[in-house]
Design a protein around this motif. Structure first.
Motif, PDB file in Angstrom:
ATOM      1  N   SER A  36       0.822  -1.204   0.000  1.00  0.00           N
ATOM      2  CA  SER A  36       0.000   0.000   0.000  1.00  0.00           C
ATOM      3  C   SER A  36       0.859   1.259   0.000  1.00  0.00           C
ATOM      4  O   SER A  36       0.559   2.227  -0.708  1.00  0.00           O
ATOM      5  CB  SER A  36      -0.932  -0.009   1.221  1.00  0.00           C
ATOM      6  OG  SER A  36      -1.711   1.160   1.262  1.00  0.00           O
ATOM      7  N   THR A  40       0.919   4.341  -2.779  1.00  0.00           N
ATOM      8  CA  THR A  40       0.432   5.657  -2.355  1.00  0.00           C
ATOM      9  C   THR A  40       1.555   6.614  -1.968  1.00  0.00           C
ATOM     10  O   THR A  40       1.276   7.674  -1.396  1.00  0.00           O
ATOM     11  CB  THR A  40      -0.535   5.511  -1.165  1.00  0.00           C
ATOM     12  OG1 THR A  40       0.165   4.921  -0.049  1.00  0.00           O
ATOM     13  CG2 THR A  40      -1.724   4.631  -1.524  1.00  0.00           C
ATOM     14  N   ASN A  44      -1.452  11.864  -0.727  1.00  0.00           N
ATOM     15  CA  ASN A  44      -1.815  11.897   0.687  1.00  0.00           C
ATOM     16  C   ASN A  44      -3.330  11.929   0.835  1.00  0.00           C
ATOM     17  O   ASN A  44      -4.072  12.141  -0.137  1.00  0.00           O
ATOM     18  CB  ASN A  44      -1.172  13.088   1.405  1.00  0.00           C
ATOM     19  CG  ASN A  44      -1.634  14.420   0.849  1.00  0.00           C
ATOM     20  OD1 ASN A  44      -2.814  14.771   0.957  1.00  0.00           O
ATOM     21  ND2 ASN A  44      -0.713  15.175   0.243  1.00  0.00           N
ATOM     22  N   LYS A  45      -3.797  11.741   2.074  1.00  0.00           N
ATOM     23  CA  LYS A  45      -5.225  11.557   2.327  1.00  0.00           C
ATOM     24  C   LYS A  45      -6.055  12.828   2.147  1.00  0.00           C
ATOM     25  O   LYS A  45      -7.283  12.750   2.013  1.00  0.00           O
ATOM     26  CB  LYS A  45      -5.432  11.001   3.735  1.00  0.00           C
ATOM     27  CG  LYS A  45      -4.913   9.577   3.899  1.00  0.00           C
ATOM     28  CD  LYS A  45      -5.184   9.036   5.290  1.00  0.00           C
ATOM     29  CE  LYS A  45      -4.698   7.594   5.417  1.00  0.00           C
ATOM     30  NZ  LYS A  45      -4.960   7.028   6.761  1.00  0.00           N
ATOM     31  N   GLU A  51     -10.160   5.750  -7.369  1.00  0.00           N
ATOM     32  CA  GLU A  51      -9.597   4.400  -7.412  1.00  0.00           C
ATOM     33  C   GLU A  51     -10.419   3.571  -8.381  1.00  0.00           C
ATOM     34  O   GLU A  51     -11.650   3.500  -8.276  1.00  0.00           O
ATOM     35  CB  GLU A  51      -9.550   3.743  -6.035  1.00  0.00           C
ATOM     36  CG  GLU A  51      -8.900   2.366  -6.090  1.00  0.00           C
ATOM     37  CD  GLU A  51      -8.510   1.789  -4.739  1.00  0.00           C
ATOM     38  OE1 GLU A  51      -7.948   0.670  -4.721  1.00  0.00           O
ATOM     39  OE2 GLU A  51      -8.760   2.442  -3.705  1.00  0.00           O
ATOM     40  N   THR A  60      -7.093   2.860  -1.205  1.00  0.00           N
ATOM     41  CA  THR A  60      -7.341   4.168  -0.586  1.00  0.00           C
ATOM     42  C   THR A  60      -8.783   4.219  -0.083  1.00  0.00           C
ATOM     43  O   THR A  60      -9.592   5.026  -0.563  1.00  0.00           O
ATOM     44  CB  THR A  60      -7.075   5.294  -1.600  1.00  0.00           C
ATOM     45  OG1 THR A  60      -7.781   5.011  -2.825  1.00  0.00           O
ATOM     46  CG2 THR A  60      -5.594   5.399  -1.918  1.00  0.00           C
ATOM     47  N   TRP A  66      -9.213   8.266   3.458  1.00  0.00           N
ATOM     48  CA  TRP A  66      -8.857   8.736   2.119  1.00  0.00           C
ATOM     49  C   TRP A  66     -10.039   9.472   1.475  1.00  0.00           C
ATOM     50  O   TRP A  66     -11.183   9.027   1.558  1.00  0.00           O
ATOM     51  CB  TRP A  66      -8.446   7.569   1.230  1.00  0.00           C
ATOM     52  CG  TRP A  66      -7.124   6.975   1.599  1.00  0.00           C
ATOM     53  CD1 TRP A  66      -6.904   5.899   2.426  1.00  0.00           C
ATOM     54  CD2 TRP A  66      -5.839   7.424   1.174  1.00  0.00           C
ATOM     55  NE1 TRP A  66      -5.557   5.648   2.535  1.00  0.00           N
ATOM     56  CE2 TRP A  66      -4.867   6.575   1.777  1.00  0.00           C
ATOM     57  CE3 TRP A  66      -5.398   8.453   0.345  1.00  0.00           C
ATOM     58  CZ2 TRP A  66      -3.508   6.714   1.578  1.00  0.00           C
ATOM     59  CZ3 TRP A  66      -4.024   8.605   0.140  1.00  0.00           C
ATOM     60  CH2 TRP A  66      -3.106   7.755   0.748  1.00  0.00           C
ATOM     61  N   CYS A  68     -11.338   9.683  -1.502  1.00  0.00           N
ATOM     62  CA  CYS A  68     -11.213   8.992  -2.786  1.00  0.00           C
ATOM     63  C   CYS A  68     -12.557   8.427  -3.235  1.00  0.00           C
ATOM     64  O   CYS A  68     -13.289   7.830  -2.437  1.00  0.00           O
ATOM     65  CB  CYS A  68     -10.192   7.853  -2.647  1.00  0.00           C
ATOM     66  SG  CYS A  68      -9.782   7.035  -4.193  1.00  0.00           S
ATOM     67  N   ILE A 126      -5.705   5.827  -8.723  1.00  0.00           N
ATOM     68  CA  ILE A 126      -5.090   4.582  -8.275  1.00  0.00           C
ATOM     69  C   ILE A 126      -5.714   3.415  -9.036  1.00  0.00           C
ATOM     70  O   ILE A 126      -6.934   3.368  -9.228  1.00  0.00           O
ATOM     71  CB  ILE A 126      -5.307   4.367  -6.756  1.00  0.00           C
ATOM     72  CG1 ILE A 126      -4.629   5.472  -5.950  1.00  0.00           C
ATOM     73  CG2 ILE A 126      -4.797   2.992  -6.325  1.00  0.00           C
ATOM     74  CD1 ILE A 126      -3.127   5.437  -5.993  1.00  0.00           C
TER      75      ILE A 126
END
Length: 338
Positions: A36, A40, A44-45, A51, A60, A66, A68, A126
């Motif tokens: 992971s 990543t 960053n979050k 994704e 994520t 996250w 995302c 991602i």
């Protein structure tokens, strides 16, 4: 003097060249990273991301903080139903399935995000073991360039053919991608489906296997006539049903080569930031949305391209039966001297 295998030296040489000439950033941590963390490491979050098809193993996940959105061809209910009916799937993994935010194919990413009015707003995308399934990779990469902010990242986990059921398949060439792009291919065609199945390999029944074992144990399936019959049938009706297959096949150097060729041809706005050596049966790639067409020095580009072409040949040969036999013979000779 570097005493590593020639393919590793050539890939390292190419990496150094790209870092110096194509504005590559190297943020690799000195300490070993988890899978992971590998994927990543450039995001960053707090950033907004997408994704692609995380299914039961999101990298994520929202539950971990996250920011995302999930993109999948199936909605949440269908994903959970399919997972619950999958006898090979640990039932506990169903709990990891997060709500699907955007329902649709990754091949139509530009259309999906444009409909939401969010073009150019994402910091990262991602994807894990999804890219190789895309029938039109160039279209996807171009869509990523429009969906991402300038400087945004596309980070992916990609299977390496040398340790998977793709073992007997040749790596994908630029001609394969250009044909799919110019024909605006929407789904795998009968020949891609045939290529996926006709030499699909197993090693003692496994579809993934270590690269340091005797490759003579890899066996192709024995249903060639059946797959040819299916090909003949699909030629007339293949657009009716979508087949989930590997449309592209890679080793790290071949993926690297395709990326720099696309950039040189002006077909992708994404530049290589990092491509890792293979670990297990996958490698990780990180591409940045440069947003402009680079002025690439002709001589330096062709020098890099030639280096990568040799690296592809070296990597593909690195776990052939002949290479394995040579390593065994060398080890035997060294043992006799000690």
């Amino acid at each position: 003097m570097n005493k590593g295998p020639k393919w590793a030296c050539r890939l390292a040489e190419a990496t150094d060249f790209v870092r110096n000439e194509f504005f590559v950033e190297d943020k690799t941590k000195e300490n070993p990273m988890t899978r992971s963390e590998q994927i990543t490491q450039f995001i960053n979050k707090t950033q907004l991301g997408l994704e692609i098809a995380p299914w039961h193993s999101p990298i994520t996940p929202k539950k971990d903080g996250w920011n995302c959105l999930s993109v999948d061809i199936f909605d949440t209910d269908i994903l959970r139903t399919r997972s619950q009916n999958d006898e090979n799937l640990d039932p506990k993994l169903v709990e990891n399935i997060e709500p699907v935010d955007i329902v649709g194919s990754a091949s139509e990413l530009e259309t999906l995000i444009s409909a939401r009015g969010q073009m150019g707003q994402f910091d990262y995308i991602i994807s894990s073991h999804n890219f190789e399934h895309l029938p039109n990779p160039i279209k996807f990469l171009q869509a990523c360039g429009k969906v991402l902010k300038v400087g945004g990242m596309l980070s992916m986990a990609i299977p390496d053919r040398r340790g998977t059921f793709d073992y007997f398949r040749p790596v994908s060439q630029m001609a394969d991608w250009l044909r799919a792009y110019h024909q605006n291919q929407q789904q795998p065609d009968p020949y891609q489906i045939f290529a996926h199945h006709a030499v699909n390999a197993r090693y003692q029944g496994n579809i993934v296997f270590p690269q340091n074992i005797d490759p003579r144990g890899a066996l192709a399936n024995t249903k060639l006539r059946a797959h040819y019959a299916a090909l003949q049938q699909q030629e007339n009706q293949w657009k009716d049903d979508y087949a989930d297959v590997h449309c592209s096949v890679f080793v790290p150097a071949s993926f690297y080569l395709l990326m720099i060729e696309l950039q040189y041809l002006g077909l992708s706005p994404l530049g290589v930031i990092q491509i890792t050596p293979t670990g297990g049966a996958e490698f990780f790639v990180h591409l940045k949305n440069i947003g402009v067409q680079l002025q690439i020095d002709e001589e330096k580009f062709h020098q890099l391209r030639n280096t990568l072409m040799h690296a592809v040949i070296d990597e593909v040969a690195s776990n052939s039966a002949y290479s394995f036999s040579l390593r065994q013979a060398l080890a035997h000779e060294q043992a006799k001297k000690t």
